[in-house]
Design a protein around this motif. Structure first.
Motif, PDB file in Angstrom:
ATOM      1  N   MET A 130       0.828  -1.207   0.000  1.00 29.31           N
ATOM      2  CA  MET A 130       0.000   0.000   0.000  1.00 29.31           C
ATOM      3  C   MET A 130       0.861   1.255   0.000  1.00 29.31           C
ATOM      4  O   MET A 130       2.085   1.176   0.157  1.00 29.31           O
ATOM      5  CB  MET A 130      -0.919  -0.008   1.227  1.00 29.31           C
ATOM      6  CG  MET A 130      -0.162  -0.054   2.539  1.00 29.31           C
ATOM      7  SD  MET A 130      -1.187  -0.415   3.995  1.00 29.31           S
ATOM      8  CE  MET A 130      -1.678  -2.088   3.718  1.00 29.31           C
ATOM      9  N   GLN A 131       0.210   2.382  -0.148  1.00 28.78           N
ATOM     10  CA  GLN A 131       0.904   3.658  -0.060  1.00 28.78           C
ATOM     11  C   GLN A 131       1.422   3.854   1.367  1.00 28.78           C
ATOM     12  O   GLN A 131       0.771   3.437   2.332  1.00 28.78           O
ATOM     13  CB  GLN A 131      -0.040   4.810  -0.425  1.00 28.78           C
ATOM     14  CG  GLN A 131      -0.515   4.808  -1.858  1.00 28.78           C
ATOM     15  CD  GLN A 131       0.647   4.991  -2.829  1.00 28.78           C
ATOM     16  OE1 GLN A 131       1.527   5.829  -2.625  1.00 28.78           O
ATOM     17  NE2 GLN A 131       0.649   4.179  -3.877  1.00 28.78           N
ATOM     18  N   PRO A 132       2.576   4.497   1.524  1.00 32.71           N
ATOM     19  CA  PRO A 132       3.110   4.734   2.872  1.00 32.71           C
ATOM     20  C   PRO A 132       2.122   5.454   3.792  1.00 32.71           C
ATOM     21  O   PRO A 132       2.053   5.166   4.991  1.00 32.71           O
ATOM     22  CB  PRO A 132       4.361   5.587   2.632  1.00 32.71           C
ATOM     23  CG  PRO A 132       4.771   5.284   1.220  1.00 32.71           C
ATOM     24  CD  PRO A 132       3.480   4.990   0.487  1.00 32.71           C
ATOM     25  N   PRO A 176       5.957  -0.795   0.783  1.00 34.99           N
ATOM     26  CA  PRO A 176       5.429  -0.656   2.140  1.00 34.99           C
ATOM     27  C   PRO A 176       4.087  -1.381   2.265  1.00 34.99           C
ATOM     28  O   PRO A 176       3.331  -1.484   1.308  1.00 34.99           O
ATOM     29  CB  PRO A 176       5.240   0.850   2.286  1.00 34.99           C
ATOM     30  CG  PRO A 176       4.997   1.337   0.891  1.00 34.99           C
ATOM     31  CD  PRO A 176       5.782   0.410  -0.018  1.00 34.99           C
ATOM     32  N   GLY A 177       3.829  -1.872   3.489  1.00 38.99           N
ATOM     33  CA  GLY A 177       2.562  -2.549   3.709  1.00 38.99           C
ATOM     34  C   GLY A 177       2.575  -3.398   4.951  1.00 38.99           C
ATOM     35  O   GLY A 177       3.376  -3.185   5.864  1.00 38.99           O
ATOM     36  N   LEU A 178       1.679  -4.359   4.952  1.00 41.03           N
ATOM     37  CA  LEU A 178       1.532  -5.263   6.087  1.00 41.03           C
ATOM     38  C   LEU A 178       1.824  -6.682   5.636  1.00 41.03           C
ATOM     39  O   LEU A 178       1.359  -7.117   4.581  1.00 41.03           O
ATOM     40  CB  LEU A 178       0.111  -5.178   6.661  1.00 41.03           C
ATOM     41  CG  LEU A 178      -0.259  -3.827   7.270  1.00 41.03           C
ATOM     42  CD1 LEU A 178      -1.751  -3.763   7.565  1.00 41.03           C
ATOM     43  CD2 LEU A 178       0.545  -3.559   8.536  1.00 41.03           C
ATOM     44  N   ARG A 179       2.599  -7.397   6.438  1.00 35.98           N
ATOM     45  CA  ARG A 179       2.926  -8.791   6.184  1.00 35.98           C
ATOM     46  C   ARG A 179       2.106  -9.654   7.134  1.00 35.98           C
ATOM     47  O   ARG A 179       2.102  -9.431   8.337  1.00 35.98           O
ATOM     48  CB  ARG A 179       4.418  -9.026   6.391  1.00 35.98           C
ATOM     49  CG  ARG A 179       4.880 -10.386   5.946  1.00 35.98           C
ATOM     50  CD  ARG A 179       6.401 -10.463   5.870  1.00 35.98           C
ATOM     51  NE  ARG A 179       6.992  -9.502   4.946  1.00 35.98           N
ATOM     52  CZ  ARG A 179       7.039  -9.635   3.621  1.00 35.98           C
ATOM     53  NH1 ARG A 179       6.490 -10.704   3.052  1.00 35.98           N
ATOM     54  NH2 ARG A 179       7.621  -8.733   2.872  1.00 35.98           N
ATOM     55  N   CYS A 182      -5.551 -10.828   4.600  1.00 35.71           N
ATOM     56  CA  CYS A 182      -5.128  -9.830   3.606  1.00 35.71           C
ATOM     57  C   CYS A 182      -6.324  -9.143   2.957  1.00 35.71           C
ATOM     58  O   CYS A 182      -6.331  -7.904   2.787  1.00 35.71           O
ATOM     59  CB  CYS A 182      -4.264 -10.485   2.536  1.00 35.71           C
ATOM     60  SG  CYS A 182      -2.604 -10.957   3.065  1.00 35.71           S
ATOM     61  N   LEU A 183      -7.339  -9.901   2.605  1.00 38.39           N
ATOM     62  CA  LEU A 183      -8.537  -9.317   1.984  1.00 38.39           C
ATOM     63  C   LEU A 183      -9.258  -8.372   2.944  1.00 38.39           C
ATOM     64  O   LEU A 183      -9.818  -7.348   2.529  1.00 38.39           O
ATOM     65  CB  LEU A 183      -9.480 -10.418   1.511  1.00 38.39           C
ATOM     66  CG  LEU A 183      -8.974 -11.248   0.336  1.00 38.39           C
ATOM     67  CD1 LEU A 183      -9.889 -12.443   0.094  1.00 38.39           C
ATOM     68  CD2 LEU A 183      -8.822 -10.408  -0.910  1.00 38.39           C
ATOM     69  N   VAL A 241      -2.675  -7.257  -2.992  1.00 42.52           N
ATOM     70  CA  VAL A 241      -2.510  -8.451  -2.165  1.00 42.52           C
ATOM     71  C   VAL A 241      -1.536  -9.340  -2.935  1.00 42.52           C
ATOM     72  O   VAL A 241      -1.759  -9.641  -4.109  1.00 42.52           O
ATOM     73  CB  VAL A 241      -3.856  -9.170  -1.923  1.00 42.52           C
ATOM     74  CG1 VAL A 241      -3.634 -10.476  -1.168  1.00 42.52           C
ATOM     75  CG2 VAL A 241      -4.811  -8.259  -1.168  1.00 42.52           C
ATOM     76  N   SER A 242      -0.466  -9.747  -2.279  1.00 42.89           N
ATOM     77  CA  SER A 242       0.611 -10.424  -2.991  1.00 42.89           C
ATOM     78  C   SER A 242       1.274 -11.496  -2.128  1.00 42.89           C
ATOM     79  O   SER A 242       1.170 -11.479  -0.905  1.00 42.89           O
ATOM     80  CB  SER A 242       1.656  -9.374  -3.385  1.00 42.89           C
ATOM     81  OG  SER A 242       2.738  -9.947  -4.052  1.00 42.89           O
TER      82      SER A 242
END
Length: 164
Positions: A41-43, A100-103, A128-129, A144-145
């Motif tokens: 996602m965007q920072p 950037p994002g969440l793991r 993730c969804l 989502v990756s």
């Protein structure tokens, strides 16, 4: 060099019909699976989520609960999966500024006759969804990756660990 023997698909019968595998004769063992995925996602979106300022509420908390609930219902979502008496489900969500994002990391465990890979993968994907759903109003470009099985232990096929 000889080619490896092809592995037969256990969910397809000789007539090509899909069927649920009979695991009745298998030994019960402790089986664990870990899966992961991420939401890029965007920072600014990441900062908003980490600060707890999303309009829909606690994104990370909601995603964790959604992942746990999803693991428990995997057999209702994925055809031919056995219902399992899960003994542990854990969903961990951490900030990764490098994305950037969440793991998201999901662990599922059972003492049973069949594995829990699908439960771990389902938990990670639904978490993730949920992150996407709760933040899409400010960042529809999220991705989502990287959904994958990281490791699994137990059962006749033995242990598996993904490469980097």
């Amino acid at each position: 060099m000889a080619s490896p023997k092809p592995v037969a698909l256990t969910h397809i019968g000789p007539d090509g019909q899909a069927n649920m595998v009979d695991v009745g004769e298998k030994d019960e063992t402790v089986r664990t699976a870990v899966a992961e995925g991420c939401v890029i996602m965007q920072p600014e979106t990441l900062a908003m989520i980490v600060a707890g300022n999303a309009r829909k509420g606690d994104v990370i908390g909601a995603a964790r609960i959604a992942g746990i609930l999803a693991a428990k219902r995997t057999h209702e979502l994925i055809p031919l999966c056995h219902p399992l008496l899960l003994t542990k489900i854990a969903v961990d969500i951490v900030e990764d500024a490098g994305l950037p994002g969440l793991r998201v990391t999901a662990l599922a465990r059972v003492t049973g006759k069949t594995g829990v890979e699908m439960e771990a993968l389902t938990a990670a994907s639904v978490a993730c969804l949920t992150i996407y759903d709760m933040a899409k109003a400010v960042d529809r470009g999220m991705v989502v990756s990287g959904l994958r099985l990281v490791e699994k232990t137990g059962g006749k096929s033995g242990d598996y660990r993904a490469g980097n």
